[in-house]
Every structure is written in C-alpha cells, then in structure tokens.
Design a protein around this motif. Structure first.
Motif, PDB file in Angstrom:
ATOM      1  N   ILE A 100       0.875  -1.168   0.000  1.00 47.34           N
ATOM      2  CA  ILE A 100       0.000   0.000   0.000  1.00 47.34           C
ATOM      3  C   ILE A 100       0.917   1.223   0.000  1.00 47.34           C
ATOM      4  N   SER A 101       0.828   1.984  -1.073  1.00 44.68           N
ATOM      5  CA  SER A 101       1.643   3.201  -1.194  1.00 44.68           C
ATOM      6  C   SER A 101       0.869   4.385  -0.611  1.00 44.68           C
ATOM      7  N   SER A 102       1.547   5.489  -0.443  1.00 47.74           N
ATOM      8  CA  SER A 102       0.864   6.681   0.055  1.00 47.74           C
ATOM      9  C   SER A 102      -0.208   7.122  -0.941  1.00 47.74           C
ATOM     10  N   LYS A 103       0.042   6.930  -2.234  1.00 52.10           N
ATOM     11  CA  LYS A 103      -0.946   7.298  -3.257  1.00 52.10           C
ATOM     12  C   LYS A 103      -2.200   6.427  -3.128  1.00 52.10           C
ATOM     13  N   GLU A 104      -2.012   5.128  -2.879  1.00 48.70           N
ATOM     14  CA  GLU A 104      -3.167   4.233  -2.708  1.00 48.70           C
ATOM     15  C   GLU A 104      -3.935   4.582  -1.437  1.00 48.70           C
ATOM     16  N   LEU A 105      -3.212   4.887  -0.380  1.00 43.26           N
ATOM     17  CA  LEU A 105      -3.860   5.293   0.865  1.00 43.26           C
ATOM     18  C   LEU A 105      -4.628   6.592   0.652  1.00 43.26           C
ATOM     19  N   GLU A 106      -4.011   7.528  -0.054  1.00 46.33           N
ATOM     20  CA  GLU A 106      -4.671   8.799  -0.358  1.00 46.33           C
ATOM     21  C   GLU A 106      -5.945   8.547  -1.168  1.00 46.33           C
ATOM     22  N   ASN A 107      -5.879   7.643  -2.144  1.00 47.41           N
ATOM     23  CA  ASN A 107      -7.020   7.327  -2.987  1.00 47.41           C
ATOM     24  C   ASN A 107      -8.183   6.789  -2.162  1.00 47.41           C
ATOM     25  N   ILE A 108      -7.920   5.801  -1.314  1.00 42.33           N
ATOM     26  CA  ILE A 108      -8.997   5.187  -0.540  1.00 42.33           C
ATOM     27  C   ILE A 108      -9.579   6.193   0.451  1.00 42.33           C
ATOM     28  N   MET A 109      -8.728   7.002   1.067  1.00 38.94           N
ATOM     29  CA  MET A 109      -9.210   8.002   2.014  1.00 38.94           C
ATOM     30  C   MET A 109     -10.045   9.059   1.283  1.00 38.94           C
ATOM     31  N   SER A 110      -9.622   9.435   0.107  1.00 41.50           N
ATOM     32  CA  SER A 110     -10.364  10.401  -0.686  1.00 41.50           C
ATOM     33  C   SER A 110     -11.741   9.850  -1.054  1.00 41.50           C
ATOM     34  N   ARG A 111     -11.796   8.570  -1.411  1.00 45.72           N
ATOM     35  CA  ARG A 111     -13.079   7.945  -1.747  1.00 45.72           C
ATOM     36  C   ARG A 111     -13.994   7.886  -0.530  1.00 45.72           C
ATOM     37  N   MET A 112     -13.406   7.939   0.658  1.00 45.10           N
ATOM     38  CA  MET A 112     -14.195   7.958   1.887  1.00 45.10           C
ATOM     39  C   MET A 112     -14.549   9.387   2.284  1.00 45.10           C
ATOM     40  N   GLY A 113     -14.117  10.361   1.471  1.00 45.60           N
ATOM     41  CA  GLY A 113     -14.442  11.749   1.744  1.00 45.60           C
ATOM     42  C   GLY A 113     -13.462  12.451   2.659  1.00 45.60           C
ATOM     43  N   LYS A 114     -12.330  11.822   2.922  1.00 46.32           N
ATOM     44  CA  LYS A 114     -11.322  12.395   3.823  1.00 46.32           C
ATOM     45  C   LYS A 114     -10.088  12.718   3.000  1.00 46.32           C
ATOM     46  N   LEU A 121      -0.578  11.874   5.371  1.00 46.77           N
ATOM     47  CA  LEU A 121      -0.365  10.597   4.666  1.00 46.77           C
ATOM     48  C   LEU A 121       0.958   9.964   5.093  1.00 46.77           C
ATOM     49  N   GLN A 122       2.002  10.768   5.099  1.00 47.13           N
ATOM     50  CA  GLN A 122       3.325  10.251   5.482  1.00 47.13           C
ATOM     51  C   GLN A 122       3.333   9.764   6.933  1.00 47.13           C
ATOM     52  N   ALA A 123       2.646  10.480   7.816  1.00 41.37           N
ATOM     53  CA  ALA A 123       2.584  10.073   9.220  1.00 41.37           C
ATOM     54  C   ALA A 123       1.860   8.735   9.358  1.00 41.37           C
ATOM     55  N   THR A 124       0.803   8.540   8.583  1.00 42.62           N
ATOM     56  CA  THR A 124       0.055   7.282   8.621  1.00 42.62           C
ATOM     57  C   THR A 124       0.912   6.139   8.097  1.00 42.62           C
ATOM     58  N   ILE A 125       1.561   6.362   6.961  1.00 37.29           N
ATOM     59  CA  ILE A 125       2.448   5.339   6.400  1.00 37.29           C
ATOM     60  C   ILE A 125       3.572   5.033   7.388  1.00 37.29           C
ATOM     61  N   SER A 126       4.191   6.056   7.922  1.00 36.46           N
ATOM     62  CA  SER A 126       5.321   5.866   8.838  1.00 36.46           C
ATOM     63  C   SER A 126       4.935   5.076  10.076  1.00 36.46           C
ATOM     64  N   LEU A 130       7.082  -0.642   9.294  1.00 33.22           N
ATOM     65  CA  LEU A 130       8.080  -1.113  10.259  1.00 33.22           C
ATOM     66  C   LEU A 130       9.487  -1.188   9.681  1.00 33.22           C
ATOM     67  N   ASN A 131       9.626  -1.532   8.391  1.00 35.32           N
ATOM     68  CA  ASN A 131      10.969  -1.633   7.802  1.00 35.32           C
ATOM     69  C   ASN A 131      11.410  -0.346   7.112  1.00 35.32           C
ATOM     70  N   LYS A 132      10.584   0.690   7.217  1.00 34.68           N
ATOM     71  CA  LYS A 132      10.909   2.047   6.729  1.00 34.68           C
ATOM     72  C   LYS A 132      11.248   2.103   5.240  1.00 34.68           C
ATOM     73  N   ASP A 133      10.492   1.309   4.427  1.00 34.46           N
ATOM     74  CA  ASP A 133      10.710   1.359   2.984  1.00 34.46           C
ATOM     75  C   ASP A 133       9.717   2.288   2.269  1.00 34.46           C
ATOM     76  N   GLY A 134       8.884   2.990   3.046  1.00 37.47           N
ATOM     77  CA  GLY A 134       7.984   3.977   2.457  1.00 37.47           C
ATOM     78  C   GLY A 134       6.660   3.426   1.973  1.00 37.47           C
ATOM     79  N   LYS A 135       6.381   2.170   2.253  1.00 34.98           N
ATOM     80  CA  LYS A 135       5.110   1.563   1.846  1.00 34.98           C
ATOM     81  C   LYS A 135       4.722   0.508   2.881  1.00 34.98           C
ATOM     82  N   ILE A 136       3.465   0.106   2.829  1.00 34.90           N
ATOM     83  CA  ILE A 136       2.943  -0.844   3.813  1.00 34.90           C
ATOM     84  C   ILE A 136       2.804  -2.212   3.159  1.00 34.90           C
ATOM     85  N   SER A 137       3.518  -3.180   3.696  1.00 33.59           N
ATOM     86  CA  SER A 137       3.424  -4.561   3.209  1.00 33.59           C
ATOM     87  C   SER A 137       2.215  -5.239   3.852  1.00 33.59           C
ATOM     88  N   PHE A 138       1.882  -6.411   3.374  1.00 33.54           N
ATOM     89  CA  PHE A 138       0.784  -7.176   3.960  1.00 33.54           C
ATOM     90  C   PHE A 138       1.050  -7.458   5.435  1.00 33.54           C
TER      91      PHE A 138
END
Length: 146
Positions: A100-114, A121-126, A130-138
C-alpha cells in the motif's frame, strides 16, 4: 462487550469522525453507503438499510458514536482469518503489487471523503511502515489487527 483500551476507543472515534462527513455526531444512511462504496463493498439499498437497522439500537434512523462503538468493538477482539486480512489488504492495494503506497492510501481516504495532507499521509504510512521502505506490506498491514 469487553472494555476497549483508550487507544482503541480513540481509533474508533477517528473512524466514526471520518464517516460522519457532515460532523452531525451521527452516521446517516447516505454516509454509511458512501463508506461502503469507498471500501468497494457493493450493497443494495436494502442491504445498507439492514446494516443501519442492525447498528441503530435506539431506532433513530442514524448511528451515534456509542452504537458505532458497540457494533465495531467486536472487531477489536476478533481474530481475523488470513483470507479476511488478504481481502481487506487487496481493497487498499489498488495496483496489486503487494504494497500500500501513500498514493493508494490517499485514494482510498479520498473515496471515503477524507482528504489528507501529504504530512498526514506520510505520518500514517510511517506509523505502520516497520521496515521504513515507504510503503505498507501485507505483514505490516496485519499488525493493525494483532
């Protein structure tokens, strides 16, 4: 109902506020429909109405925070199957690359009206990355449900 921790209650309040688009303190049928749509849950008008009735214990036609909390708290204590977690993850992982990238997170949040700022976005991803690669793994996503 088991007692929620302060952190769990805060998370539920944040989720409630996200769905309560008009900040009325209640989730209406249309707000519930919008929330389901943002999560790519296809529901008929009848199904949305049934869900609303199930959560709306005082029969007001809307869901207040306590009703939302009582309905959602069960999920805090439920252990999800791998399939349930995989299905949820796929709703966020729009491009199917396993992250899950920040863009994907932004997309889903935007679709929810937020609409989150880049800083939010960066704070949520961070907080999940856990491994600090800038994205969320499964596996990182699954820590939300431990």
């Amino acid at each position: 109902m088991a007692k929620l921790t302060q952190s769990q209650e805060r998370e539920l309040r944040d989720a409630f506020n996200l769905f309560d688009r008009d900040h009325s303190g209640k989730i209406t049928k249309s707000e519930l429909r919008r929330m389901l749509g943002a999560l790519n849950v296809k529901a008929t008008d009848n199904e949305v109405q049934k869900l609303l009735r199930r959560m709306d214990t005082d029969n007001s036609g809307e869901i207040d925070f306590n009703e939302f909390k009582n309905a959602m708290a069960k999920s805090f204590f439920k252990k999800y199957s791998r399939k349930e977690l995989t299905d949820a993850f796929k709703k966020f992982d729009i491009d199917g690359n396993g992250f899950i990238s920040s863009k994907e997170l932004e997309n889903i949040m935007s679709r929810m009206g937020k609409h989150l700022s880049q800083k939010e976005l960066q704070a949520t991803i961070s907080s999940l990355d856990l491994n600090k690669d800038g994205k969320i793994s499964f596996d990182e996503f699954c820590t939300l449900f431990d």
